[in-house]
Design an enzyme around this catalytic site. Sequence first.
Site, PDB file in Angstrom:
ATOM      1  N   PHE A 235       0.852  -1.185   0.000  1.00 33.68           N
ATOM      2  CA  PHE A 235       0.000   0.000   0.000  1.00 33.68           C
ATOM      3  C   PHE A 235       0.889   1.237   0.000  1.00 33.68           C
ATOM      4  CE2 PHE A 235      -2.713   3.176   2.228  1.00 33.68           C
ATOM      5  CZ  PHE A 235      -3.702   3.263   1.256  1.00 33.68           C
TER       6      PHE A 235
ATOM      7  N   HIS B  37      -0.784  -5.312   8.695  1.00 38.41           N
ATOM      8  CA  HIS B  37      -1.621  -6.480   8.442  1.00 38.41           C
ATOM      9  C   HIS B  37      -1.384  -7.601   9.459  1.00 38.41           C
ATOM     10  CE1 HIS B  37      -1.415  -5.461   3.804  1.00 38.41           C
ATOM     11  NE2 HIS B  37      -1.949  -4.484   4.528  1.00 38.41           N
TER      12      HIS B  37
ATOM     13  N   ARG C 134       6.287  17.842  23.038  1.00 40.22           N
ATOM     14  CA  ARG C 134       6.002  18.319  24.390  1.00 40.22           C
ATOM     15  C   ARG C 134       5.964  17.154  25.381  1.00 40.22           C
ATOM     16  NH1 ARG C 134       0.416  21.531  26.078  1.00 40.22           N
ATOM     17  NH2 ARG C 134       1.193  22.471  28.011  1.00 40.22           N
TER      18      ARG C 134
ATOM     19  N   TYR D 276       4.786  24.929  27.974  1.00 39.96           N
ATOM     20  CA  TYR D 276       4.946  24.872  26.527  1.00 39.96           C
ATOM     21  C   TYR D 276       6.411  24.825  26.122  1.00 39.96           C
ATOM     22  CZ  TYR D 276       0.036  25.940  26.806  1.00 39.96           C
ATOM     23  OH  TYR D 276      -1.295  25.894  27.134  1.00 39.96           O
TER      24      TYR D 276
ATOM     25  N   ARG E   4      -1.546  12.142  18.495  1.00 33.03           N
ATOM     26  CA  ARG E   4      -2.131  11.504  19.672  1.00 33.03           C
ATOM     27  C   ARG E   4      -3.472  10.849  19.343  1.00 33.03           C
ATOM     28  NH1 ARG E   4      -0.504  16.658  21.833  1.00 33.03           N
ATOM     29  NH2 ARG E   4      -2.655  17.332  21.531  1.00 33.03           N
TER      30      ARG E   4
ATOM     31  N   LYS F 296      -8.984  -3.179   8.979  1.00 33.92           N
ATOM     32  CA  LYS F 296      -7.925  -3.967   9.583  1.00 33.92           C
ATOM     33  C   LYS F 296      -8.470  -5.001  10.564  1.00 33.92           C
ATOM     34  CE  LYS F 296      -4.526  -2.000   7.395  1.00 33.92           C
ATOM     35  NZ  LYS F 296      -5.256  -1.026   6.580  1.00 33.92           N
TER      36      LYS F 296
ATOM     37  N   GLN G 235      -7.133   1.006  10.844  1.00 33.59           N
ATOM     38  CA  GLN G 235      -8.107   1.525   9.879  1.00 33.59           C
ATOM     39  C   GLN G 235      -9.293   0.563   9.789  1.00 33.59           C
ATOM     40  OE1 GLN G 235      -8.394  -0.116   6.690  1.00 33.59           O
ATOM     41  NE2 GLN G 235      -9.875   1.324   5.831  1.00 33.59           N
TER      42      GLN G 235
ATOM     43  N   ASP H  92       6.613  -2.926   8.943  1.00 31.86           N
ATOM     44  CA  ASP H  92       5.272  -2.441   8.631  1.00 31.86           C
ATOM     45  C   ASP H  92       4.334  -3.612   8.906  1.00 31.86           C
ATOM     46  OD1 ASP H  92       2.845  -1.702   7.522  1.00 31.86           O
ATOM     47  OD2 ASP H  92       3.741  -0.665   5.817  1.00 31.86           O
TER      48      ASP H  92
END
Length: 388
Positions: free
Chosen positions: A90, A164, A219, A226, A236, A190, A187, A161
């Site tokens: 992909f 899958h 951060r 900050y 996140r 999956k 996703q 990767d």
Amino acid sequence: MNPGSDRRSAFPAWPQYGHEEREGLIRALEQGQWWRMGGSEVDAFEQEFGDHHGAPHALAVTNGTHALELALEVLGVGAGAEVIVPAFTFISSSQAVQRLGAVAVPVDVDPDTYCIDPAAVESAIGPRTRAIMPVHMAGHFCDMDALAKLSLDSGVPLIQDAAHAHGARWQGRRVGELGSIAAFSFQNGKLMTAGEGGAVLFPDAGSHAAGFLRHSCGRPRTDRAYFHRTSGSNFRLNEFSAAVLRAQLARLEDQIDVREQRSPLLDRLLADIPGVQPQARDPRCDRNPHYMAMFRLPGIGEDARNAVVDALVERGIPAFVAFRAIHRTDAFWEVGAPDESVEDIARRCPNAESISRDCVWLHHRVLLGSPEQIHTAASAIADVLDGT
């Protein structure tokens, strides 16, 4: 749990969910904090997912593409670097590299397992190679023994990767037990899903700490002033997605058990159809979660293959064409492509070229069906091919 079904074929629907997801969503809602810095669902999911895959550290992120980008960043991949990727995958595998300003170098894959060819990887390693990114295609592990040796000999790290490969095992070892960073996707299609989402497994505390900073705009977790320590972005995961993924993880192994039981039957039926070659399995891959049931129709040609898929869909079979070879897409050439032509890469990657033209995949929900439904799917494939 009420998985539902396809109206025409009665194959189990996907995604599947039950009271566990509902309870998780309510739990996340009522805790009063809906982002990871104030809630507890993401932290709990990371611990559970890491434990399940044998990894000492896990980091949940927004999606699988971001998981790859983050893993590459942690390894220092950026402008001037090259990353070796399979030509048959992909497009996120290459785009994650290219969006960091690095060059994606496609190499060929094995014609039987569709996973990256270690010999092709070895030939492509050069002075600018900063990472090797094998893709565990359809849940089947790449040859991690050969790749680990290449990595050790060359000093070039691996990034698995594993989009899958939830729950996969290579000679008894889980993804997180192989000593390299690994990236997952959640996703919608999956093996476990919250619609979107991703995760990165880290083999050590230092890389995990670097990943955490970069996934949260540089951060630190406890920062109130900050004080951003590194560059980064907001990758996140939210608390609602994490709550759903905790429930999805809890039923993953039972679903893999079913797919492992059904896959040999489907492979045997497909192999009996003239002109059909199911994806092969290396015996060292001793637990394959079967993200897809893949098979080739050698010599059929892309247009005829596409017509076969259309006919299967008409019969209620959730069939899809295989990924296009990445160098055969406009996106690959926009930025971060190697100094080669399309045909140069095609000559180096004949297996990827062929597979992308003649391969078909069935959604993994087919393998969650009954033996009778497996026979139905195989019969439909045979009938369609008989009419071509």
